[in-house]
Enzyme design. Structure first.
Site, PDB file in Angstrom:
ATOM      1  N   TYR A   1       0.848  -1.206   0.000  1.00 18.87           N
ATOM      2  CA  TYR A   1       0.000   0.000   0.000  1.00 18.87           C
ATOM      3  C   TYR A   1       0.883   1.256   0.000  1.00 18.87           C
ATOM      4  O   TYR A   1       1.854   1.327   0.753  1.00 18.87           O
ATOM      5  CB  TYR A   1      -0.844  -0.085   1.270  1.00 18.87           C
ATOM      6  CG  TYR A   1      -1.828   1.004   1.544  1.00 18.87           C
ATOM      7  CD1 TYR A   1      -2.856   1.288   0.663  1.00 18.87           C
ATOM      8  CD2 TYR A   1      -1.757   1.723   2.740  1.00 18.87           C
ATOM      9  CE1 TYR A   1      -3.783   2.273   0.964  1.00 18.87           C
ATOM     10  CE2 TYR A   1      -2.688   2.701   3.047  1.00 18.87           C
ATOM     11  CZ  TYR A   1      -3.691   2.979   2.151  1.00 18.87           C
ATOM     12  OH  TYR A   1      -4.610   3.937   2.455  1.00 18.87           O
TER      13      TYR A   1
ATOM     14  N   LYS B   1     -12.237  -0.443   6.350  1.00 21.04           N
ATOM     15  CA  LYS B   1     -12.703  -1.137   5.154  1.00 21.04           C
ATOM     16  C   LYS B   1     -13.805  -2.150   5.523  1.00 21.04           C
ATOM     17  O   LYS B   1     -14.919  -1.774   5.757  1.00 21.04           O
ATOM     18  CB  LYS B   1     -11.526  -1.795   4.440  1.00 21.04           C
ATOM     19  CG  LYS B   1     -10.305  -0.871   4.282  1.00 21.04           C
ATOM     20  CD  LYS B   1     -10.556   0.277   3.311  1.00 21.04           C
ATOM     21  CE  LYS B   1      -9.516   1.391   3.376  1.00 21.04           C
ATOM     22  NZ  LYS B   1      -8.138   1.004   3.128  1.00 21.04           N
TER      23      LYS B   1
HETATM   24  C1  LIG Z   1      -6.969   1.721   3.388  1.00 24.30           C
HETATM   25  C2  LIG Z   1      -5.815   0.855   3.614  1.00 24.30           C
HETATM   26  C3  LIG Z   1      -4.932   1.078   4.674  1.00 24.30           C
HETATM   27  C4  LIG Z   1      -5.020   2.286   5.568  1.00 24.30           C
HETATM   28  O1  LIG Z   1      -6.176   2.359   6.267  1.00 24.30           O
HETATM   29  P1  LIG Z   1      -6.845   3.729   6.771  1.00 24.30           P
HETATM   30  O2  LIG Z   1      -7.818   3.255   7.753  1.00 24.30           O
HETATM   31  O3  LIG Z   1      -7.429   4.367   5.551  1.00 24.30           O
HETATM   32  O4  LIG Z   1      -5.741   4.571   7.369  1.00 24.30           O
HETATM   33  C5  LIG Z   1      -3.904   0.184   4.857  1.00 24.30           C
HETATM   34  N1  LIG Z   1      -3.726  -0.860   4.029  1.00 24.30           N
HETATM   35  C6  LIG Z   1      -4.534  -1.097   2.994  1.00 24.30           C
HETATM   36  C7  LIG Z   1      -4.273  -2.277   2.138  1.00 24.30           C
HETATM   37  C8  LIG Z   1      -5.596  -0.248   2.744  1.00 24.30           C
HETATM   38  O5  LIG Z   1      -6.376  -0.464   1.677  1.00 24.30           O
END
Ligand SMILES: *Cc1c(COP(=O)(O)O)cnc(C)c1O
Length: 399
Positions: free
Chosen positions: A118, A215
């Site tokens: 990421y 997510k």
């Molecule tokens: C969105 C995401 C993050 C970070 O998460 P946030 O809650 O937006 O800070 C980390 N890793 C992956 C793979 C992501 O898609």
């Protein structure tokens, strides 16, 4: 917060429903109430001094160490993470990544980071970690021999992600972790895509597993949070570092995350089913050069995915059969049912024009270098989403 053992022999769906709902935290209601608190009151000064002597989970002390709302969420996450002793909560997924890095690395250490990580993880390595004297080498996670060769010089830790961000390759995580372990290095993984329901990272050799709870766990695009889980040794280090950094999540957000968690299993199943149907349809479209989705039998990562994973999700990508990078933007703009926005894993579908090659030092998947679109499939009817994609793809060529 370390987990209770009663449900450890029960299936994941049962643990999702029961985790963290201790009677002393819920009282007579189903969900642990929102405990809003900075101050925790003591019955006497002696009781206050006594509480200060120990620093254990599930003990009232002061708001920064949480209260039952946060403890219940952490315990529920531990209950669904095979091999975990405890889970630490952070105010975002990126804060969780930082929490893992800072718990493990110190000045002078060397980190190996999978090139398909990421983007903010990459930026943390080249920014924060570089400033504190940690050096990072990016590696191709599909090249096991190349990875092994990097241990000629000492390595403190390895950062992994599966499937890869934007390109969705599936590295052989057990093989990479075994090499790291052989050389005394700590393996950490970003498991946001699969969640523990789809990939039991600790049981596949990782020492620390983190997720963005923004997510799938939240699931409704209305909260930011992250978590990291580990066995006792690394849980203890994560917890200590999080306390040193003053990390705490609000009880309101913890209650929302716990509420999302209860339905995560059924949402992921439905989104996986729809995503697979849509990915299969996309494979047959003349405007599509390649679908980047390890859940598809035709995908190069499918064999490893089938071997290691127990579930998928609604997130995948596809590359357009066009030399024109602006084609992805035209398709995304023409979609009616997909929102344009960051994040994913919500109940509503999203589309994003991406450029994976801009976030790579090495390009493990060169055929993912064309105009690329990432879809997060929500809970709409997949046939409606396919019809929407069909009309948008028809407008791919310049007007
Ligand atoms: C969105 C995401 C993050 C970070 O998460 P946030 O809650 O937006 O800070 C980390 N890793 C992956 C793979 C992501 O898609």
């Amino acid at each position: 917060m370390s987990g209770g053992g009663d449900d450890s022999t029960r299936k994941p769906a049962t643990r999702l429903v029961r985790g963290g709902r201790r009677p002393e935290w819920t009282g007579p209601v189903v969900n642990p109430p929102v405990w809003r608190a900075s101050t925790h009151l003591y019955e006497s000064d002696a009781a206050r001094r006594e509480a200060g002597k120990s620093n254990t989970d599930g003990q009232f002390f002061y708001g920064r160490r949480g209260a039952p709302t946060q403890w219940a969420l952490a315990e529920a996450l531990t209950a669904i993470e095979p091999g975990a002793y405890g889970t630490v909560l952070y105010p975002s997924g990126v804060a969780a990544i930082a929490g893992c890095m800072l718990a493990v690395l110190k000045p002078g250490d060397r980190l190996l980071m999978a090139d398909n990580a990421y983007d903010p993880s990459r930026s943390m390595a080249t920014g924060l970690l570089a400033r504190m004297g940690v050096t990072t080498d990016f590696f191709d996670p599909l090249d096991i021999d190349g990875f092994a060769a990097l241990f000629a010089n000492p390595v403190k830790a390895v950062w992994l992600e599966t499937p890869g961000s934007l390109t969705f390759e599936v590295p052989d995580i057990p093989a990479l972790c075994a090499i790291a372990r052989e050389h005394g290095a700590v393996s950490m993984i970003d498991n946001t895509w699969a969640s523990p329901l789809g990939f039991a990272a600790l049981e596949h050799g990782c020492d620390i597993v983190m997720m963005s709870l923004s997510k799938h766990v939240g699931g409704h695009s209305d909260l930011m949070m992250g978590s990291a889980s580990a066995g006792k040794r690394w849980y203890t280090a994560l917890r200590r570092t999080a306390q040193e950094l003053g990390q705490v999540v609000s009880p309101d957000d913890a209650a929302l995350a716990a509420r999302g968690l209860r339905t995560m299993g059924v949402r992921l199943e439905a989104q996986t089913r729809s995503a697979l149907k849509i990915a299969q349809w996309l494979e047959g479209q003349p405007q599509v050069a390649r679908v980047l989705c390890p859940m598809l039998p035709s995908d190069p990562g499918h064999a490893t995915w089938t071997r290691d994973f127990t579930g998928g999700c609604g997130l995948f990508g596809f590359v357009l059969a066009s030399e024109d990078r602006a084609a992805a933007a035209r398709v995304v703009d023409a979609l009616a049912l997909f929102g344009i926005g960051y994040s994913w894993g919500g109940y509503e579908s999203l589309a994003l024009a991406t450029a994976p090659q801009d976030y790579r030092s090495i390009m493990p998947s060169p055929d993912a270098a064309g105009p690329t679109i990432r879809l997060s499939i929500g809970l709409e009817d997949p046939d409606d989403l396919i019809a929407d994609l069909a009309q948008a793809l028809a407008r791919m060529e310049s007007p």
